[in-house]
Scaffold this active site. Structure first.
Site, short mmCIF file in Angstrom:
data_model
loop_
_atom_site.label_atom_id
_atom_site.label_comp_id
_atom_site.label_asym_id
_atom_site.label_seq_id
_atom_site.Cartn_x
_atom_site.Cartn_y
_atom_site.Cartn_z
N SER A 107 71.76 83.17 23.30
CA SER A 107 71.06 81.90 23.21
C SER A 107 70.72 81.54 21.77
CB SER A 107 69.76 81.97 24.02
OG SER A 107 68.93 80.84 23.78
N TYR A 130 72.06 74.64 21.34
CA TYR A 130 71.25 73.46 21.63
C TYR A 130 71.53 72.42 20.54
CZ TYR A 130 68.38 75.89 25.11
OH TYR A 130 67.95 76.57 26.22
N THR A 156 74.55 73.52 25.73
CA THR A 156 73.57 73.12 26.74
C THR A 156 73.10 71.70 26.50
OG1 THR A 156 72.81 75.40 27.02
CG2 THR A 156 71.33 73.67 27.76
N HIS A 276 69.24 74.51 34.72
CA HIS A 276 68.42 75.27 33.78
C HIS A 276 67.48 76.22 34.51
CE1 HIS A 276 67.88 75.00 29.31
NE2 HIS A 276 66.90 75.83 29.59
#
Length: 381
Positions: A107, A130, A156, A276
């Site tokens: 992430s 992101y 994402t 999510h």
């Protein structure tokens, strides 16, 4: 716990060993948590067709996800703050995934950095991105992923704004975390976790602190993050990221057939049907409920994968039956990590592998690539 037989056993153990604020961060949804619960519960009504007198020899779970060979159709999902479930958590999970032969996705909001994972693994991993307003930072992040030889970028799209998660607010989870008296007392009851965190230098967001402009420590991270959500995000930005990246692009957060078609038009290589983990829009469909219409909308134009609520190998095979070509586990591996570190992540993967293999055999199949709706009883899905 002397014998661990399923993911729930790992969850119970993780809850005992991980401080409440970080356990709740992983094991919670937004608002009423109805979508968070539905992600798991909507698998239950689906029933299998049990077959007999079928040759069950030479079974294989091997397949591919975005062209990459995998030991089974399961990848480790990108999860923020993984290194707060267990010291060096991302490194431990990445090593477990590599040894097992499944993809690990790091992430953007990880504790361990891209460079940390590259230094502790020998095979390519995936990186999740992101989209933030600071486009130069995004370009640098993509370049770092290239240098680390990441083999896929998971973009994402469902975090333009942040859903309200009541437990995080009540626990004082922030960047840096609020060390209230209650939180300090709770941490003191988790000596294994505390010793691990004292023994590592990785306690901040490794991909951001020291890399983003004006973010030199945890104290400056919160204000920077709050200003970075890009409310104007569009499909043109997706196409720009595709050009910057130049490799395999997976779009995460698709819950609507029209968005799936737009993802095809953007040039993405795969989409992940995902809400999510029920952490954004409460009251949305579960991922497994949304999956069939999205598969129908895009056909074989793009690879469809699925994330959300998977707690067993049986959940994996049900997702495959409804058209997914691969699945992701988030909370399941976090439970293993919080419970037992790297050994726990491996245990999680073995549990899912065993359940997937046995269920496939009971349904009369020997090759996971041949799983389809015929393994389910009509009217139950």
């Amino acid at each position: 716990m002397s014998v661990i037989t399923n993911i729930e056993d790992l969850r119970v153990l993780a809850q005992k060993r991980v401080p409440r604020m970080f356990y709740d961060y992983a094991d919670a949804g937004s608002w009423t948590e109805s979508t968070y619960r539905a992600n798991s519960s909507d698998f239950a009504p689906m029933k299998f067709r049990q077959r007999v007198a079928v040759n069950m020899e030479n079974r294989t779970l091997k397949t591919t996800m975005v062209g990459q060979e995998v030991h089974m159709p399961v990848a480790i999902a990108p999860t923020g703050l993984t290194g707060m479930q267990h010291a060096d958590g991302e490194i431990l999970a990445a090593r477990a995934a590599e040894k097992f032969g499944v993809p690990f996705t790091l992430s953007t909001m990880s504790i361990c950095s891209i460079e940390d994972i590259a230094a502790h693994t020998s095979k390519p991993f995936w990186f999740q991105l992101y989209v933030m307003k600071d486009r130069p930072f995004i370009e640098r992040l993509i370049e770092r992923a290239k240098v680390a030889k990441c083999s896929a970028l998971v973009l994402t799209l469902d975090l333009q704004i942040l859903g309200q998660r009541h437990k995080d607010l009540k626990n004082g989870l922030s960047a840096p975390p609020k060390l209230t008296v209650a939180n300090i007392i709770n941490m003191m009851t988790k000596p294994r976790w505390c010793m691990g965190m004292l023994g590592t230098k990785r306690r901040s967001f490794g991909n951001i602190v020291g890399h983003a402009s004006d973010v030199s420590d945890m104290s400056s991270l919160s204000s920077w993050t709050s200003q970075q959500f890009d409310l104007a995000l569009s499909w043109k930005d997706v196409e720009w990221i595709k050009r910057c990246w130049g490799g395999k692009l997976i779009i995460k957060g698709i819950m609507d057939a029209e968005d799936a078609r737009l993802a095809v038009a953007s040039g993405a290589d795969a989409i992940i049907v995902s809400n999510h983990g029920g952490r954004q829009l409460d009251g949305a469909l579960s991922s497994i409920a949304a999956l069939p219409s999205i598969v129908e909308a895009v056909g074989d134009q793009i690879e469809v994968q699925m994330d959300g609520g998977i707690r067993s190998g049986q959940d994996v095979i049900k997702a495959l039956a409804l058209g997914a070509k691969g699945t992701y586990i988030g909370r399941s591996f976090l439970y293993g990590l919080g419970a037992m570190g790297e050994e726990g992540v491996t245990k999680c993967l073995k549990i899912i592998e065993n359940e997937l293999d046995l269920t496939m055999a009971f349904c009369g199949l020997t090759d996971v690539k041949k799983v389809d709706k015929n393994i389910l009883i009509p009217g139950t899905y």
